[in-house]
Scaffold this motif. Structure first.
Motif, PDB file in Angstrom:
ATOM      1  N   LEU A  63       0.822  -1.210   0.000  1.00  0.00           N
ATOM      2  CA  LEU A  63       0.000   0.000   0.000  1.00  0.00           C
ATOM      3  C   LEU A  63       0.855   1.258   0.000  1.00  0.00           C
ATOM      4  O   LEU A  63       0.500   2.262  -0.634  1.00  0.00           O
ATOM      5  N   THR A  64       1.985   1.222   0.689  1.00  0.00           N
ATOM      6  CA  THR A  64       2.859   2.398   0.705  1.00  0.00           C
ATOM      7  C   THR A  64       3.354   2.737  -0.693  1.00  0.00           C
ATOM      8  O   THR A  64       3.462   3.916  -1.049  1.00  0.00           O
ATOM      9  N   VAL A  65       3.641   1.721  -1.506  1.00  0.00           N
ATOM     10  CA  VAL A  65       4.086   1.967  -2.876  1.00  0.00           C
ATOM     11  C   VAL A  65       2.954   2.581  -3.699  1.00  0.00           C
ATOM     12  O   VAL A  65       3.169   3.499  -4.499  1.00  0.00           O
ATOM     13  N   VAL A  66       1.741   2.075  -3.508  1.00  0.00           N
ATOM     14  CA  VAL A  66       0.585   2.625  -4.221  1.00  0.00           C
ATOM     15  C   VAL A  66       0.389   4.095  -3.853  1.00  0.00           C
ATOM     16  O   VAL A  66       0.155   4.952  -4.715  1.00  0.00           O
ATOM     17  N   LEU A  67       0.497   4.399  -2.565  1.00  0.00           N
ATOM     18  CA  LEU A  67       0.319   5.781  -2.123  1.00  0.00           C
ATOM     19  C   LEU A  67       1.442   6.683  -2.635  1.00  0.00           C
ATOM     20  O   LEU A  67       1.197   7.834  -3.014  1.00  0.00           O
ATOM     21  N   PHE A  68       2.672   6.168  -2.642  1.00  0.00           N
ATOM     22  CA  PHE A  68       3.780   6.943  -3.196  1.00  0.00           C
ATOM     23  C   PHE A  68       3.538   7.241  -4.675  1.00  0.00           C
ATOM     24  O   PHE A  68       3.802   8.344  -5.160  1.00  0.00           O
ATOM     25  N   PHE A  69       3.043   6.238  -5.406  1.00  0.00           N
ATOM     26  CA  PHE A  69       2.768   6.437  -6.833  1.00  0.00           C
ATOM     27  C   PHE A  69       1.699   7.504  -7.026  1.00  0.00           C
ATOM     28  O   PHE A  69       1.815   8.374  -7.905  1.00  0.00           O
ATOM     29  N   MET A  70       0.636   7.441  -6.205  1.00  0.00           N
ATOM     30  CA  MET A  70      -0.436   8.423  -6.329  1.00  0.00           C
ATOM     31  C   MET A  70       0.048   9.831  -5.986  1.00  0.00           C
ATOM     32  O   MET A  70      -0.249  10.800  -6.699  1.00  0.00           O
ATOM     33  N   ALA A  71       0.800   9.946  -4.888  1.00  0.00           N
ATOM     34  CA  ALA A  71       1.184  11.264  -4.390  1.00  0.00           C
ATOM     35  C   ALA A  71       2.316  11.906  -5.187  1.00  0.00           C
ATOM     36  O   ALA A  71       2.345  13.126  -5.357  1.00  0.00           O
ATOM     37  N   PHE A  72       3.253  11.072  -5.675  1.00  0.00           N
ATOM     38  CA  PHE A  72       4.440  11.629  -6.322  1.00  0.00           C
ATOM     39  C   PHE A  72       4.580  11.227  -7.789  1.00  0.00           C
ATOM     40  O   PHE A  72       5.299  11.880  -8.535  1.00  0.00           O
ATOM     41  N   LEU A  74       1.763  10.561 -10.028  1.00  0.00           N
ATOM     42  CA  LEU A  74       0.748  11.194 -10.871  1.00  0.00           C
ATOM     43  C   LEU A  74       1.071  12.653 -11.203  1.00  0.00           C
ATOM     44  O   LEU A  74       0.838  13.083 -12.339  1.00  0.00           O
ATOM     45  N   PRO A  75       1.616  13.448 -10.264  1.00  0.00           N
ATOM     46  CA  PRO A  75       1.993  14.820 -10.659  1.00  0.00           C
ATOM     47  C   PRO A  75       3.046  14.875 -11.755  1.00  0.00           C
ATOM     48  O   PRO A  75       3.107  15.854 -12.506  1.00  0.00           O
ATOM     49  N   GLU A  76       3.849  13.811 -11.867  1.00  0.00           N
ATOM     50  CA  GLU A  76       4.867  13.787 -12.915  1.00  0.00           C
ATOM     51  C   GLU A  76       4.255  13.698 -14.309  1.00  0.00           C
ATOM     52  O   GLU A  76       4.887  14.070 -15.299  1.00  0.00           O
ATOM     53  N   VAL A  77       3.028  13.154 -14.390  1.00  0.00           N
ATOM     54  CA  VAL A  77       2.361  13.037 -15.695  1.00  0.00           C
ATOM     55  C   VAL A  77       1.265  14.095 -15.850  1.00  0.00           C
ATOM     56  O   VAL A  77       0.393  13.977 -16.713  1.00  0.00           O
ATOM     57  N   GLY A  78       1.297  15.114 -14.983  1.00  0.00           N
ATOM     58  CA  GLY A  78       0.382  16.231 -15.137  1.00  0.00           C
ATOM     59  C   GLY A  78      -0.903  16.148 -14.358  1.00  0.00           C
ATOM     60  O   GLY A  78      -1.775  17.012 -14.527  1.00  0.00           O
ATOM     61  N   LEU A  79      -1.072  15.133 -13.518  1.00  0.00           N
ATOM     62  CA  LEU A  79      -2.276  15.005 -12.701  1.00  0.00           C
ATOM     63  C   LEU A  79      -1.985  15.561 -11.314  1.00  0.00           C
ATOM     64  O   LEU A  79      -1.250  14.956 -10.531  1.00  0.00           O
ATOM     65  N   HIS A  80      -2.578  16.698 -11.010  1.00  0.00           N
ATOM     66  CA  HIS A  80      -2.303  17.368  -9.748  1.00  0.00           C
ATOM     67  C   HIS A  80      -3.562  17.370  -8.882  1.00  0.00           C
ATOM     68  O   HIS A  80      -4.688  17.367  -9.381  1.00  0.00           O
ATOM     69  N   GLY A  81      -3.357  17.386  -7.593  1.00  0.00           N
ATOM     70  CA  GLY A  81      -4.463  17.402  -6.653  1.00  0.00           C
ATOM     71  C   GLY A  81      -3.937  17.454  -5.235  1.00  0.00           C
ATOM     72  O   GLY A  81      -2.734  17.524  -4.997  1.00  0.00           O
ATOM     73  N   SER A  82      -4.859  17.406  -4.288  1.00  0.00           N
ATOM     74  CA  SER A  82      -4.463  17.443  -2.885  1.00  0.00           C
ATOM     75  C   SER A  82      -4.030  16.054  -2.432  1.00  0.00           C
ATOM     76  O   SER A  82      -4.408  15.031  -3.011  1.00  0.00           O
ATOM     77  N   TYR A  83      -3.235  16.013  -1.365  1.00  0.00           N
ATOM     78  CA  TYR A  83      -2.806  14.740  -0.812  1.00  0.00           C
ATOM     79  C   TYR A  83      -4.001  13.944  -0.278  1.00  0.00           C
ATOM     80  O   TYR A  83      -3.973  12.719  -0.240  1.00  0.00           O
ATOM     81  N   PHE A  84      -5.046  14.655   0.126  1.00  0.00           N
ATOM     82  CA  PHE A  84      -6.243  13.965   0.613  1.00  0.00           C
ATOM     83  C   PHE A  84      -6.821  13.062  -0.468  1.00  0.00           C
ATOM     84  O   PHE A  84      -7.055  11.872  -0.251  1.00  0.00           O
ATOM     85  N   TRP A  85      -7.027  13.636  -1.653  1.00  0.00           N
ATOM     86  CA  TRP A  85      -7.641  12.855  -2.722  1.00  0.00           C
ATOM     87  C   TRP A  85      -6.668  11.837  -3.302  1.00  0.00           C
ATOM     88  O   TRP A  85      -7.083  10.756  -3.729  1.00  0.00           O
ATOM     89  N   PHE A  86      -5.378  12.151  -3.306  1.00  0.00           N
ATOM     90  CA  PHE A  86      -4.404  11.145  -3.726  1.00  0.00           C
ATOM     91  C   PHE A  86      -4.410   9.962  -2.763  1.00  0.00           C
ATOM     92  O   PHE A  86      -4.327   8.805  -3.182  1.00  0.00           O
ATOM     93  N   GLY A  87      -4.501  10.257  -1.459  1.00  0.00           N
ATOM     94  CA  GLY A  87      -4.549   9.183  -0.473  1.00  0.00           C
ATOM     95  C   GLY A  87      -5.806   8.342  -0.605  1.00  0.00           C
ATOM     96  O   GLY A  87      -5.758   7.108  -0.539  1.00  0.00           O
ATOM     97  N   VAL A  88      -6.940   9.000  -0.808  1.00  0.00           N
ATOM     98  CA  VAL A  88      -8.203   8.262  -0.989  1.00  0.00           C
ATOM     99  C   VAL A  88      -8.142   7.409  -2.249  1.00  0.00           C
ATOM    100  O   VAL A  88      -8.565   6.246  -2.251  1.00  0.00           O
ATOM    101  N   ALA A  89      -7.605   7.968  -3.336  1.00  0.00           N
ATOM    102  CA  ALA A  89      -7.503   7.219  -4.589  1.00  0.00           C
ATOM    103  C   ALA A  89      -6.600   5.997  -4.430  1.00  0.00           C
ATOM    104  O   ALA A  89      -6.905   4.910  -4.943  1.00  0.00           O
ATOM    105  N   GLY A  90      -5.481   6.165  -3.719  1.00  0.00           N
ATOM    106  CA  GLY A  90      -4.607   5.026  -3.482  1.00  0.00           C
ATOM    107  C   GLY A  90      -5.276   3.952  -2.663  1.00  0.00           C
ATOM    108  O   GLY A  90      -5.131   2.758  -2.942  1.00  0.00           O
ATOM    109  N   LEU A  91      -6.024   4.360  -1.642  1.00  0.00           N
ATOM    110  CA  LEU A  91      -6.743   3.395  -0.810  1.00  0.00           C
ATOM    111  C   LEU A  91      -7.831   2.684  -1.604  1.00  0.00           C
ATOM    112  O   LEU A  91      -8.064   1.478  -1.430  1.00  0.00           O
ATOM    113  N   ILE A  92      -8.491   3.408  -2.506  1.00  0.00           N
ATOM    114  CA  ILE A  92      -9.521   2.795  -3.357  1.00  0.00           C
ATOM    115  C   ILE A  92      -8.899   1.746  -4.275  1.00  0.00           C
ATOM    116  O   ILE A  92      -9.404   0.617  -4.382  1.00  0.00           O
TER     117      ILE A  92
END
Length: 216
Positions: A63-72, A74-92
Motif C-alpha cells: 500500500l505504501t508503494v501505491v500511495l507513493f505512486f499516487m502522491a508523487f 501522478l503529478p509527474e504526468v500532469g495530474l495534480h491534486g491534494s494529498y487527501f484525494w491522492f490518499g483516498v484514490a490510493g486506498l480505493i
C-alpha cells in the motif's frame, strides 16, 4: 488520560476526518471492485485478462508503494491534486483488488445451474448477473467484504503518513512531534479512536451475516 482529555477536540476532529476518508474509500473501492469482478467473470477474454491483471498488480503491491505512486507519480504526468484525494484514490485502488476477489468468490458460490437457467430463459449476461446471480451471491459475499472493509479502515492510518492533515494518525504525529507529548497516551487515544470505528462496524457486519444466514 490528561493527554487525551486535554486534546479531546483534536482527537475528535481526527476521528471525523478518518471517517470521511473511509466513507469515500469504501464507496469507491466497492464500485471499482465490483466492476473488476464483473470483468473477471464476463465471457469476454480480454476483460477477464485485464481484470486479473489489475487484481494481481494491486494485491501484490504494498500500500505504501501505491500511495507513493499516487502522491508523487501522478503529478509527474500532469495530474495534480491534494494529498487527501491522492490518499483516498490510493486506498480505493488497493482495496478494490480485495473487494473484487470477495465479489468473485460470492459469484462462484452460486450453483452453475442458476446461470444456465438464466441463459435458458433468454437473459443476456448482464441481466442474468444482475437479476439471478448477484442476489444469491450477496449472501456469500458478506464475510469477505466485511473483512476487506475492516482492513481498509485500518489501512487508512497509512494515508495519514502521506501528508493528509487532520487524520487520526496524523493527530498523533502532531502531538508527539510538534508538541512533545508522550507517545504512549497519545497512541492510546489513536487506538481508542480506531476501536470506536471498527468495533461497531464489525458488530453491524456480524448482525448482517446472521440475518443473511437465516435467510438461507
Amino acid at each position: 488520560m490528561n493527554v487525551i482529555v486535554d486534546n479531546a477536540g483534536l482527537f475528535w476532529s481526527g476521528w471525523l476526518k478518518t471517517i470521511e476518508i473511509c466513507i469515500y474509500a469504501a464507496v469507491g473501492s466497492l464500485v471499482l471492485g465490483m466492476a473488476v469482478a464483473v470483468a473477471r467473470v464476463s465471457p469476454v477474454p480480454l476483460l477477464q485478462r485485464l481484470g486479473a491483471l489489475w487484481v494481481q498488480c494491486v494485491r501484490n503491491c504494498p500500500l505504501t508503494v501505491v500511495l507513493f505512486f499516487m502522491a508523487f507519480g501522478l503529478p509527474e504526468v500532469g495530474l495534480h491534486g491534494s494529498y487527501f484525494w491522492f490518499g483516498v484514490a490510493g486506498l480505493i485502488c488497493y482495496t478494490s483488488g480485495f473487494i473484487c476477489e470477495a465479489v468473485r468468490s460470492g459469484i462462484n458460490a452460486v450453483p452453475a445451474g442458476q446461470v444456465e437457467a438464466a441463459r435458458a430463459i433468454g437473459l443476456p449476461f448482464g441481466a442474468g448477473l444482475r437479476l439471478v446471480v448477484m442476489p444469491q451471491a450477496l449472501r456469500s459475499m458478506v464475510p469477505p467484504l466485511g473483512n476487506a472493509l475492516i482492513a481498509m479502515i485500518k489501512n487508512s492510518a497509512i494515508v495519514g503518513a502521506f501528508g493528509v492533515g487532520g487524520e487520526l494518525f496524523s493527530v498523533a504525529d502532531t502531538l508527539t512531534s510538534s508538541r512533545g507529548l508522550p507517545a504512549l497516551p497519545t497512541l492510546t487515544g489513536v487506538v481508542a479512536g480506531y476501536l470506536l470505528l471498527i468495533l461497531p462496524f464489525g458488530f453491524l457486519l456480524s448482525r448482517l451475516e446472521r440475518k443473511v444466514a437465516i435467510a438461507r
